[in-house]
Design a protein around this motif. Structure first.
Motif, PDB file in Angstrom:
ATOM      1  N   UNK A 299       0.687  -1.025   0.103  1.00  0.00           N
ATOM      2  CA  UNK A 299      -0.159   0.078   0.072  1.00  0.00           C
ATOM      3  C   UNK A 299       0.882   1.349   0.011  1.00  0.00           C
ATOM      4  N   UNK A 300       0.419   2.218  -0.816  1.00  0.00           N
ATOM      5  CA  UNK A 300       1.271   3.507  -1.038  1.00  0.00           C
ATOM      6  C   UNK A 300       0.290   4.765  -0.193  1.00  0.00           C
TER       7      UNK A 300
ATOM      8  N   UNK B  96       0.345   8.814   1.472  1.00  0.00           N
ATOM      9  CA  UNK B  96       1.163  10.223   1.284  1.00  0.00           C
ATOM     10  C   UNK B  96       0.624  10.483   2.790  1.00  0.00           C
ATOM     11  N   UNK B  97       1.698  11.216   3.385  1.00  0.00           N
ATOM     12  CA  UNK B  97       1.269  12.129   4.765  1.00  0.00           C
ATOM     13  C   UNK B  97       0.567  13.288   4.119  1.00  0.00           C
TER      14      UNK B  97
ATOM     15  N   UNK C  89       7.431  -3.877  10.845  1.00  0.00           N
ATOM     16  CA  UNK C  89       6.305  -3.810  11.453  1.00  0.00           C
ATOM     17  C   UNK C  89       6.173  -4.898  12.462  1.00  0.00           C
TER      18      UNK C  89
ATOM     19  N   UNK D 158      -6.830  -2.121   3.870  1.00  0.00           N
ATOM     20  CA  UNK D 158      -5.867  -0.934   3.669  1.00  0.00           C
ATOM     21  C   UNK D 158      -6.044  -0.265   5.089  1.00  0.00           C
TER      22      UNK D 158
ATOM     23  N   UNK E 218      -4.283  -2.562   7.699  1.00  0.00           N
ATOM     24  CA  UNK E 218      -2.789  -2.741   7.692  1.00  0.00           C
ATOM     25  C   UNK E 218      -2.163  -1.380   8.335  1.00  0.00           C
ATOM     26  N   UNK E 219      -3.041  -0.104   8.160  1.00  0.00           N
ATOM     27  CA  UNK E 219      -2.524   0.845   8.792  1.00  0.00           C
ATOM     28  C   UNK E 219      -2.431   0.847  10.085  1.00  0.00           C
TER      29      UNK E 219
ATOM     30  N   UNK F 127      -2.069  -2.009  11.996  1.00  0.00           N
ATOM     31  CA  UNK F 127      -1.020  -2.758  12.249  1.00  0.00           C
ATOM     32  C   UNK F 127      -0.040  -2.095  12.261  1.00  0.00           C
ATOM     33  N   UNK F 128       0.439  -1.105  11.389  1.00  0.00           N
ATOM     34  CA  UNK F 128       1.629  -0.438  11.229  1.00  0.00           C
ATOM     35  C   UNK F 128       1.653   0.624  12.108  1.00  0.00           C
TER      36      UNK F 128
ATOM     37  N   UNK G 270       0.066   3.413  11.996  1.00  0.00           N
ATOM     38  CA  UNK G 270       0.155   4.783  11.508  1.00  0.00           C
ATOM     39  C   UNK G 270      -1.373   5.479  11.740  1.00  0.00           C
TER      40      UNK G 270
ATOM     41  N   UNK H 278      -4.412   7.385  10.469  1.00  0.00           N
ATOM     42  CA  UNK H 278      -4.962   7.771   9.231  1.00  0.00           C
ATOM     43  C   UNK H 278      -5.087   9.234   9.342  1.00  0.00           C
ATOM     44  N   UNK H 279      -5.205  10.077  10.279  1.00  0.00           N
ATOM     45  CA  UNK H 279      -5.431  11.368  10.435  1.00  0.00           C
ATOM     46  C   UNK H 279      -4.283  12.095   9.819  1.00  0.00           C
ATOM     47  N   UNK H 280      -3.028  11.445   9.859  1.00  0.00           N
ATOM     48  CA  UNK H 280      -1.793  12.188   9.081  1.00  0.00           C
ATOM     49  C   UNK H 280      -1.738  11.964   7.866  1.00  0.00           C
ATOM     50  N   UNK H 281      -2.643  11.142   7.176  1.00  0.00           N
ATOM     51  CA  UNK H 281      -2.515  11.019   5.972  1.00  0.00           C
ATOM     52  C   UNK H 281      -3.386  11.263   4.936  1.00  0.00           C
ATOM     53  N   UNK H 282      -3.084  11.528   3.676  1.00  0.00           N
ATOM     54  CA  UNK H 282      -4.130  11.544   2.914  1.00  0.00           C
ATOM     55  C   UNK H 282      -5.241  10.851   2.496  1.00  0.00           C
ATOM     56  N   UNK H 283      -6.488  11.013   2.437  1.00  0.00           N
ATOM     57  CA  UNK H 283      -7.490   9.898   2.487  1.00  0.00           C
ATOM     58  C   UNK H 283      -7.247   8.918   1.370  1.00  0.00           C
ATOM     59  N   UNK H 284      -6.790   9.272   0.324  1.00  0.00           N
ATOM     60  CA  UNK H 284      -6.480   8.391  -0.828  1.00  0.00           C
ATOM     61  C   UNK H 284      -5.372   7.392  -0.804  1.00  0.00           C
ATOM     62  N   UNK H 285      -5.459   6.237  -0.831  1.00  0.00           N
ATOM     63  CA  UNK H 285      -4.260   5.009  -0.898  1.00  0.00           C
ATOM     64  C   UNK H 285      -4.218   4.437  -1.987  1.00  0.00           C
TER      65      UNK H 285
END
Lengths: 117, 392
Positions: free
Chosen positions: A41-42, A44-45, A109, B9, B12-13, B15-16, B18, B20-27
């Protein structure tokens, strides 16, 4: 004879693709090659930093505007796969002006933190 | 396998770890296209200007026979092609968006499924190079045009080339080829590019210079019309016009009449070649005398008209001069220098420059070439250049 790099897309502009540059090699998880398998998965912050989740790793990268863009050439007709052969026929399919460069060491991870016994 | 869902998706975020609020909504979910590993796709790194040319719809052409090193040509430039390896893996992805593009496109929380079209750890690198034009002269010299009476039986040799033929055989861009055809005074006869055979060319030139003399025309005002009238019975009119174009500069006067300003240097040079080709070398002062007598009235011969055509040997007694045409020398740098140093061991810069000038790359000087391919020393107070390596 001369081999013209013909263009796909006809009168319309050439497609713009993106390059992703990763350190090391990409290996398939299962045998049978990479075709069809998932890379990851890609994201962007909000600051525009690309984040790639590949398997059990997180990679942070940066968006780079290429000083020298690339043209993507697709070989026409059947031919031996492998390194580019100048005497084959090619079509210019797309241009690449941007790359996502992932150079930092991947962060693993950790999915299971062992409980203290 | 099935395409990943938004839920997967997001999982996975999580688990990682990360946010989501700090990321752009589109993956993007990246997977490999079925043909991704087949090596059908490769990358070509573009030199400045080439990208714009492709975007404007102009094409690039790869030229070279199987025994030649391939070059890439735009409309007016030629580039060497070389494979560059990278230690990294390059994946090329259609439909993958950059952050700017995502921000501009206010889509809702979404997934873009992008298929990686191919990957590689090398790409074609381009380096601007001199067009490989020596072959052009070689091809056209297979069957030089000797005039209408000397037409060889067409069934025996068919070594004739159209523009299209040349484009497919010469490793140079179209503009470079067309320019070179002009430089070597090639002409199109019945659709084929031809070089005029030297003796016939001199015959044509002689008709013109004799007419100029008998009509007492100024060398800078030779009328096309009259030339064609007076000489048209001796030679084809196209050839009369061709020789005027080759040895003169065409212009139109206020009354709309076509005239030629004759090129004194070029005419003197051609006549020198005619004289010099008859022997291995000549006594310099004798040659200069005969040469001056042979050129049209009003023209003055000078040795500097012969740069790249003839070489003076100042070390022999008496001094001599011999024919040495730059176009007969090898095309590649090292071979050219080897050849020059086998003809003469030590060269002054003045003498060698006409024989290496054409080797200079886009911003390269003769001095830079000499530094690279020769060694300098002083001889009788003059700087001379000799070979870097022993010549057998």
């Amino acid at each position: 004879e001369a081999r013209c790099l013909s263009r796909s897309g006809g009168a319309g502009g050439l497609a713009q693709w993106v390059l992703v540059e990763l350190q090391g090699e990409v290996e398939p998880r299962q045998s049978g090659g990479l075709g069809g398998s998932v890379l990851g998965d890609l994201h962007y912050t909000r600051q525009g930093v690309p984040v790639l989740i590949v398997g059990h790793h997180i990679l942070y990268g940066k968006v780079v505007q290429l000083e020298k863009p690339f043209a993507v050439l697709v070989k026409q007709g059947a031919g031996e796969p492998g390194p580019a052969q100048p005497h084959a026929r090619y079509t210019v399919t797309a241009l690449i002006k941007t790359k996502l460069l992932f150079k930092t060491r991947p962060k693993p991870i950790i999915t299971n933190v062992p409980k203290k016994v | 396998g099935a395409m990943r869902s938004r839920a997967e998706v997001d999982a996975t975020l999580q688990t990682a770890k990360l946010n989501p609020a700090e990321l752009l909504p589109v993956a993007h979910c990246l997977s490999f296209a079925p043909q991704a590993g087949t090596g059908e796709c490769c990358l070509l790194q573009l030199e400045p200007g080439l990208c714009a040319e492709l975007e404007e719809g102009r094409s690039l052409v790869i030229r070279g026979e199987k025994d030649e090193q391939a070059v890439l040509c735009s409309k007016d430039k030629t580039y060497d092609m070389k494979i560059a390896d990278t230690s990294n893996m390059l994946l090329f992805i259609p439909g993958c968006k950059t952050p700017e593009q995502l921000n501009a496109d206010q889509a809702s929380c979404n997934i873009i499924h992008s298929q990686i079209a191919g990957f590689s750890n090398n790409y074609w690198e381009l380096r601007r190079c001199r067009p490989k034009l020596k072959k052009l002269r070689k091809l056209l010299m297979e069957d030089p045009y000797e005039g209408p009476e000397n037409q060889k039986d067409k069934s025996l040799t068919f070594s004739k080339y159209t523009t299209e033929d040349l484009l497919s055989l010469i490793q140079a861009s179209e503009e470079e080829i067309l320019h070179q055809l002009q430089v070597i005074d090639a002409c199109k006869i019945e659709g084929y590019w031809r070089i005029v055979e030297f003796d016939y060319e001199m015959k044509l030139l002689n008709h013109v210079t004799q007419l100029i003399d008998s009509e007492s025309w100024s060398l800078s005002k030779v009328p096309l019309c009259t030339c064609l009238e007076e000489l048209g019975s001796l030679e084809p009119k196209e050839m009369i016009e061709h020789i005027l174009l080759s040895y003169g500069r065409k212009y139109i006067d206020d009354a709309g009449e076509v005239y030629f300003e004759m090129n004194e240097d070029k005419i003197c040079r051609a006549i020198a070649q005619m004289l010099l080709q008859n022997a291995v070398k000549f006594n310099l002062s004798e040659f200069q005398e005969v040469w001056q007598q042979s050129v049209p009235e009003g023209m003055t011969t000078r040795l500097d008209q012969l740069k790249g055509l003839a070489l003076v040997d100042k070390s022999s007694r008496p001094e001599t001069i011999f024919l040495l045409k730059v176009e007969d020398l090898p095309e590649s740098n090292q071979e050219r220098f080897n050849s020059l140093f086998s003809i003469r061991e030590k060269w002054t810069e003045v003498d060698i420059t006409p024989y290496i000038q054409d080797l200079c790359a886009e911003k390269q000087t003769v001095g830079a070439l000499l530094t690279k391919y020769a060694r300098s020393s002083m001889q009788n107070g003059v700087k001379v250049y000799n070979s870097r390596r022993p010549i057998s």
